[in-house]
Design an enzyme around this catalytic site. Structure first.
Site, short mmCIF file in Angstrom:
data_model
loop_
_atom_site.label_atom_id
_atom_site.label_comp_id
_atom_site.label_asym_id
_atom_site.label_seq_id
_atom_site.Cartn_x
_atom_site.Cartn_y
_atom_site.Cartn_z
N SER A 1 1.68 -3.80 -12.69
CA SER A 1 3.12 -4.09 -12.64
C SER A 1 3.59 -3.80 -11.23
CB SER A 1 3.88 -3.16 -13.58
OG SER A 1 3.96 -1.84 -13.03
N ASP A 2 4.70 -4.40 -10.81
CA ASP A 2 5.29 -3.92 -9.56
C ASP A 2 5.92 -2.56 -9.85
OD1 ASP A 2 6.13 -3.66 -6.97
OD2 ASP A 2 7.08 -5.63 -6.85
N TRP A 3 6.30 -1.91 -8.78
CA TRP A 3 6.79 -0.52 -8.80
C TRP A 3 7.87 -0.32 -9.89
CZ3 TRP A 3 5.67 3.78 -5.67
CH2 TRP A 3 6.59 4.81 -5.72
#
Ligand code: NOJ
Length: 733
Positions: free
Chosen positions: A268-270
């Site tokens: 996932s992105d941050w």
């Protein structure tokens, strides 16, 4: 296709893992905090990002030597356009239209990062970007799906150490063959998907993209990168058609994993799993963990939804064990292919690799090829004899010229325009006065010194643009003019009537309509990286010829945005020459076409545009046949003649249009490009092959189709060729 030996090792390890250890593999922590070190020892961490150099070994040893199963961490970092040696920002690299140079840039970055103990970069970013307000356009490869596909794939190959000649290895996923080499790192193609279409160009904003448009425009570069072997992929932040991309079953599980057969893992992105709560798609962390797992996000970056809730979700039966096993397998698979189980982490560390002569040469060449000459009335190239006034806040700004996303780039290693110019001409011939201390400084306190320097010089070289912090993540802009007092500075200098060349360093296209006419030359240098100054000076003095071409359209004014060449035609396309505010009866001059009253409908500079120090003449296109049958190939040929007095690089571009289809198609789409160096007075032949693949698109039912009928074809120097009469052929079934 999976390596049987790796798969056997994955299965053997999986069989030994507890539920908690599997969940641990699915979590990525940030930095080597003491809490994270404790978790690593307990087997609760699969990866860390942005670990400080001095902590690298401590973390890996804790995982290998102190956790129960000794599973190594995969250490990730944003190695976006270089590590210690920094190449131009990705948008600049895209202007090279040169996959080989782009691949070299990624190789260089991989060698330096791997030697620092990094296994994984969060690059390439192949989000199609049609809006220069969006700060992350700097990290993109521009507005065109074909260009982004070719260059994104080149980056993947560079990071993962493969090229066209790499022999396939039985049982190893294509593109993963050299992952275990000590100078390879795993690529991560991002941000999946549609992130660049943020409404209003405001970062993280909502996106609404019909699936056919996703498949025709936004997905192709991702597929190209997966086909090139990208071992990982990052889901994005954006809400896509009402479903956040980190919880999107359709794009992640159905398209990426089932349809494309992706074998690597998704990170996932941050905190984008947790952010599904703010999106209004999940009530709490537990639901966010469930929805991300359901979509097929294998690893959670930073937020705590997986570690806090997966065990309970599995116990309750909401998350089937099969999902967890699949995610764990994918992560272990990449770790095994990277050779992390088979190497001593200490042997990787070798700081000597950074900033080698070879790497500086690669960064220099990349900067040379990224610069785009937008205007030149004959002032450039300059001659060595004159005294130069060097002015502007970017002329000697070593950190800013590195651009956004350079956590490891160092100002002290950077050659600025000032350093390079003084080296070339000697300090006595350079009058340096920046005029402004930084790009968005307002006021005119430094102008008098700049004007005094200009008065003493024969010619003026002004380096303006955007400081590095004005582009990149969360750095969108609503105004696209030069920030601060830079325009006033240019106008004041232009008032002296001396020959004036402007170099612009910026992370995005900017609007130049108020000052471009007042200067003799404009060289667009993006943020050119470590060797940017040397490259710019060599271009300005003609030791190198400009060969960059715009990977994105430059608007005349922000009100035209979004403006991109591969638009649809509308039912009322404007005609050439239509512009101007109405006079007289209001209806007459409006003409009821799709345009603005107060701005052109063309951009200031179009996609593919770029001058050099010579001129090229393209012959009419010769097509091998005006009919194409399924399975057959056409050849389109042009002769390009260098009609000027210097050698130069032509970048012929092939565009195609499906004239009438079941879904309206763009007025033209790039389907091929080449770079060809031609000596003065000489000609070169360029041939493009066209087959059915070039004509395929996704229809309303999201099926890939090729429809018979009339097609238009152009080969030109830039997308303005779409205004010329096309060569026509028929596809007949
Ligand atoms: C957020 C960014 O969107 C992404 O591109 C980056 O790789 C991660 N942060 C990690 O720093």
């Amino acid at each position: 296709m999976r390596s049987s030996s790796v798969e056997a090792r994955v299965e053997a390890l999986l069989a030994k893992m507890t539920l908690a250890e599997k969940i641990g593999q699915l979590w990525q922590g940030h930095q080597a905090t003491s809490a994270n070190l404790e978790k690593i020892r307990r087997g609760e961490v699969g990866s860390l990002l942005n670990v400080k150099a001095e902590d690298m070994l401590t973390c890996q040893r804790a995982a290998i030597e102190e956790s129960r199963l000794g599973i190594p961490l995969i250490i990730g970092r944003d190695v976006i356009h270089g590590f210690h040696t920094v190449a131009p920002i990705p948008l600049g690299q895209a202007a090279s239209f040169n996959p080989s140079t782009v691949r070299q840039g990624a190789r260089m970055a991989a060698r330096e990062a791997a030697a620092a103990g990094i296994h994984w970069t969060f690059t390439p970013m192949v989000d199609i970007a049609r809006d220069p307000r969006w700060g992350r356009i700097a990290e993109s490869l521009g507005e065109d799906p074909y260009l982004a596909s070719i260059l994104g794939a080149a980056m993947v190959r560079g990071f993962q150490g493969t090229d066209d000649a790499t022999p396939r290895r039985e049982g190893v996923p294509p593109g993963w063959e050299n992952l275990s080499e000590p100078d390879s790192i795993a690529a991560c193609v991002k941000h999946y998907v549609g992130y660049g279409a943020a409404e209003g160009g405001r970062d993280y904003n909502t996106t609404l993209i019909p699936e056919s448009e996703l498949r025709n425009v936004y997905l192709p570069p991702f597929l190209a990168c997966i086909e090139a072997g990208a071992a990982t992929l990052m889901s994005a932040f954006n809400d896509l058609n009402g479903i956040p991309t980190s919880g999107n079953v359709r794009t992640l599980r159905t398209i990426l994993k089932e349809e494309w057969g992706f074998e690597g893992f998704v990170v996932s992105d941050w905190a984008s799993i947790e952010e599904m709560i703010a999106h209004g798609y999940c009530e709490d962390h537990r639901e966010a963990a469930f929805k991300a797992m359901r979509a097929g996000v294998d690893m959670e970056m930073y937020s705590p939804c997986y570690p806090d809730h997966l065990a309970a979700l599995i116990e309750s039966g909401e998350v089937p064990l099969g999902w967890l096993d699949d995610a764990t397998r994918r992560i272990l698979r990449v770790k095994f292919h990277l050779g992390l189980f088979d190497r001593d982490p200490a042997t990787a560390i070798n700081p000597q690799v950074s900033l080698s002569e070879d790497h500086r040469r690669i960064a220099y060449q990349s900067a040379v090829e990224s610069c785009v000459l937008l205007k030149n009335d004959g002032l450039l190239p300059l001659g060595d004899r004159e005294t130069i006034a060097l002015i502007g806040p970017l002329a000697d700004a070593p950190a800013d010229q590195l651009g956004c996303w350079v956590p490891d780039g160092r100002a002290e290693d950077t050659t600025t325009v000032r350093t390079a110019l003084e080296k070339r001409l000697g300090k006595a011939k350079v009058r340096f006065a920046p005029g402004l201390d930084y790009s968005n400084q307002t006021g005119q306190d430094g102008f008098s010194a700049a004007l005094a320097a200009a008065r003493e010089a024969d010619k003026l070289l002004v380096v303006v643009g955007e400081s590095a912090w004005l582009s990149g993540e969360a750095h969108s802009r609503a105004y696209l003019e030069l920030p601060g007092s830079q325009q006033a500075l240019i106008e004041a200098l232009a008032g002296l009537g001396k020959p004036l060349a402007v170099v612009v360093m910026a992370g995005r296209p900017l609007v130049m309509n108020r000052w471009a006419a007042q200067v003799n030359a404009i060289l667009w240098a993006w943020h050119p990286g470590t060797e940017g100054g040397a490259a710019i000076v060599d271009l300005i003095y003609g030791d190198q010829s400009p060969s960059g071409r715009l990977p994105v359209s430059f608007p005349e004014t922000v009100g035209q945005v979004p403006i991109y060449y591969n638009k649809r035609n509308t039912g009322r396309p404007p005609r050439e020459g239509q512009s101007g505010l109405p006079i007289g009866t209001p209806l007459d001059p409006c003409d009821f076409t799709s345009r603005y009253l107060d701005a052109d409908f063309h951009p200031a500079y179009t996609f593919g545009y770029g001058l050099t120090y010579t001129t090229f003449v393209f012959s009419p296109v010769i097509l091998s046949s005006d009919e194409m049958k399924p399975g057959s190939t056409l050849e389109a040929r042009v002769t390009i003649t260098n009609s000027g007095k210097r050698a130069g690089i032509a970048v012929p571009q092939l565009y195609l249009r499906d004239r009438s289809a079941s879904l309206t198609r763009p007025v033209g789409e790039l389907k091929g490009f080449q770079r060809i160096e031609i000596a003065p007075g000489e000609s070169g032949d360029v041939v493009f092959e066209i087959n059915e693949d070039h004509l395929r698109f996704y229809n309303e039912e999201n099926q890939a189709v090729v429809e018979p009928g009339e097609f238009h074809l152009w080969i030109g120097a830039d997308a303005r060729c779409l205004l010329d009469s096309p060569v026509v052929f028929q596809l007949k079934f």
